[in-house]
Design a protein around this motif. Structure first.
Motif, PDB file in Angstrom:
ATOM      1  N   TYR A  51       0.853  -1.193   0.000  1.00  0.00           N
ATOM      2  CA  TYR A  51       0.000   0.000   0.000  1.00  0.00           C
ATOM      3  C   TYR A  51       0.885   1.237   0.000  1.00  0.00           C
ATOM      4  N   SER A 105      -0.921  -8.302  -4.002  1.00  0.00           N
ATOM      5  CA  SER A 105      -1.849  -7.220  -4.333  1.00  0.00           C
ATOM      6  C   SER A 105      -1.172  -5.891  -4.037  1.00  0.00           C
ATOM      7  N   ALA A 106      -1.704  -4.833  -4.652  1.00  0.00           N
ATOM      8  CA  ALA A 106      -1.153  -3.495  -4.436  1.00  0.00           C
ATOM      9  C   ALA A 106      -2.274  -2.478  -4.488  1.00  0.00           C
ATOM     10  N   ALA A 107      -2.070  -1.350  -3.800  1.00  0.00           N
ATOM     11  CA  ALA A 107      -3.067  -0.281  -3.793  1.00  0.00           C
ATOM     12  C   ALA A 107      -2.376   1.051  -3.567  1.00  0.00           C
ATOM     13  N   CYS A 125       4.654   4.303  -9.579  1.00  0.00           N
ATOM     14  CA  CYS A 125       4.649   2.904 -10.032  1.00  0.00           C
ATOM     15  C   CYS A 125       6.066   2.339 -10.067  1.00  0.00           C
ATOM     16  N   GLU A 129       7.522  -0.987  -8.222  1.00  0.00           N
ATOM     17  CA  GLU A 129       8.100  -2.082  -9.006  1.00  0.00           C
ATOM     18  C   GLU A 129       9.616  -2.208  -8.832  1.00  0.00           C
ATOM     19  N   LEU A 136       3.258  -4.960 -10.917  1.00  0.00           N
ATOM     20  CA  LEU A 136       1.926  -4.351 -10.904  1.00  0.00           C
ATOM     21  C   LEU A 136       1.026  -4.881 -12.012  1.00  0.00           C
ATOM     22  N   LEU A 141      -4.338  -4.273  -8.720  1.00  0.00           N
ATOM     23  CA  LEU A 141      -3.859  -2.947  -8.335  1.00  0.00           C
ATOM     24  C   LEU A 141      -5.050  -1.998  -8.270  1.00  0.00           C
ATOM     25  N   THR A 163      -3.343  -1.076 -13.579  1.00  0.00           N
ATOM     26  CA  THR A 163      -4.441  -0.856 -12.628  1.00  0.00           C
ATOM     27  C   THR A 163      -5.647  -1.708 -13.013  1.00  0.00           C
TER      28      THR A 163
END
Length: 453
Positions: A51, A105-107, A125, A129, A136, A141, A163
């Motif tokens: 996050y 997961s990513a946010a 980003c 990464e 990602l 995302l 995304t």
């Protein structure tokens, strides 16, 4: 028998447990603040969540108590991203290379991540990464945005970088209601932003709406819901309006007396039920009190409360990180002057190798957290999973609380045969009363002793 109507339904949105106001400076470690390398040693690192927190907005909504500031003068976003880069480097180093480090997961949240320019979003980003090692384009995302910052160039960057979900805070499609919530926007601009999001072909669109705004009626609430449904969003979040200390609405007109008014509670419950039933009738499934998913929409990994998952890496001065035993972050504030000071301190930080403030979550607290994050989901808690993890049944650990919930009609008695502890529709409606009742005495005391700033 105690009726649910005797309990105030809107007490606290439990989006994380323990809340940050229960965190304290981590000074009890023999060497001072604990080193991240020690905290993450022995932790599973093969399915981490990432996050990144961006604490900037173009305007601060009247209901907002998030950690954010208006604007970013004097190249503050550049300095912030520089600090984020330094923090990411330190955190990745602390995770080590003794075992595989993978992100599931990513946010990007905030604040408003799309307050950043398109070029700055590219850099964000890159930090995720190149510094952290998150891929990602191969994991879910999620990115938060607002109508005025959902521009075509920013959305193009987000779409290109992988995304899969974009969440836009609309709150109301009625201009007068938006103004009443101190969220100045025009419906035409909101609709234009939604059009740009759909043009970007990001798979999941979430629209946030708020009920309980001054002047809102059942008809105007329905019109906002229908305006949102016209875009066929894969997800919708319906939030009750809260008037919180130190927020815009907390300082004007809507005083504590109004917030405590039982009439307002009933009004919000009525609007919630109307909104819930309207979405269910339009083919949406209820995931939690707030979250609704279109029946044919793709799932994006963990649902609501995913922010509570063990193995969370939070970067940025408003982000939390979770190991299996410790939740940690930076200092927390709501008042704008205090927020600015914390952001300035973060951007000047060179050494990010240690945890600043936090709270240990083990034993009883781990059980409470597991019960909370499971029970507040519409699908409920798997009894066998709880017993396997803790060696007991929830009813053994929390007999008083669960007996009270049952007496109020908040539990679905038919679910036990399926091996579930699950809320009834009325229980889901009272999630913001039920959640706080599961807080431990120690967490309650820490939250009560916290001096708001």
């Amino acid at each position: 028998m105690t009726g649910s109507h005797t309990v105030r339904p809107y007490q606290s949105y439990v989006y994380a447990y323990p809340h940050k106001t229960a965190y304290r400076p981590l000074t009890g470690h023999p060497a001072g603040r604990p080193a991240l390398r020690e905290l993450w040693a022995g932790e599973r690192k093969d399915a981490l969540s990432l996050y990144l927190h961006i604490p900037f907005c173009e305007v601060r909504c009247g209901f907002c108590n998030l950690f954010t500031r208006i604007g970013a003068p004097d190249e503050l976003t550049t300095r912030y991203l520089d600090a984020l880069d330094r923090q990411a480097t330190a955190v990745r180093d602390a995770l080590g290379d003794d075992e595989p480090v993978r992100f599931a997961s990513a946010a990007f949240g905030g604040g408003t991540p799309t307050f950043l320019t398109a070029a700055e979003l590219e850099r964000l980003c890159d930090i995720a990464e190149k510094r952290m090692g998150a891929d990602l384009r191969s994991v879910p995302l999620s990115v938060e945005t607002s109508p005025s910052t959902a521009t075509a160039d920013r959305l193009a960057v987000l779409a290109d970088r992988g995304t899969t979900r974009i969440s836009i805070g609309v709150q109301s499609f009625v201009d007068a209601e938006a103004r009443a919530a101190v969220r100045p926007q025009r419906r035409a601009d909101v609709e234009a932003a939604l059009g740009r999001i759909r043009d970007a072909r990001i798979p999941v669109l979430n629209i946030d709406l708020i009920y309980g705004i001054d002047g809102q009626t059942e008809d105007s609430w329905r019109s906002s819901l229908d305006a949102a449904l016209a875009w066929q969003p894969e997800e919708l979040y319906l939030y009750p309006l809260y008037v919180r200390p130190l927020t815009g609405l907390g300082r004007v007109g809507a005083d504590a007396e109004a917030a405590a008014d039982a009439v307002w509670d009933e009004e919000r419950l009525r609007l919630y039920r109307g909104g819930r039933d309207h979405l269910l009738a339009h083919g949406y499934e209820q995931v939690s009190m707030r979250m609704f998913r279109r029946g044919d929409a793709p799932r994006q990994g963990p649902d609501d409360y995913a922010c509570q998952t063990d193995g969370m890496i939070g970067l940025g001065c408003g982000a939390r990180s979770y190991t299996s035993r410790l939740h940690y972050s930076f200092d927390y504030a709501v008042e704008m002057r205090e927020v600015r000071a914390i952001i300035d301190g973060y951007t000047a930080t060179e050494d990010f190798s240690r945890a600043e403030v936090g709270r240990y979550v083990d034993g009883d607290e781990a059980r409470r957290r597991h019960l909370l994050q499971s029970l507040l989901q519409a699908e409920g808690l798997q009894l066998a999973e709880y017993r396997e993890r803790f060696g007991a049944a929830p009813g053994d650990d929390f007999p008083g609380e669960l007996d009270r919930f049952e007496a109020r009609g908040w539990l679905d008695g038919s679910a036990v045969a399926s091996g579930l502890l699950r809320l009834s529709p009325e229980g889901l409606a009272h999630s913001d009363a039920l959640g706080p009742e599961l807080f431990s005495p120690a967490v309650r005391a820490a939250m009560a002793a916290y001096e708001l700033k």
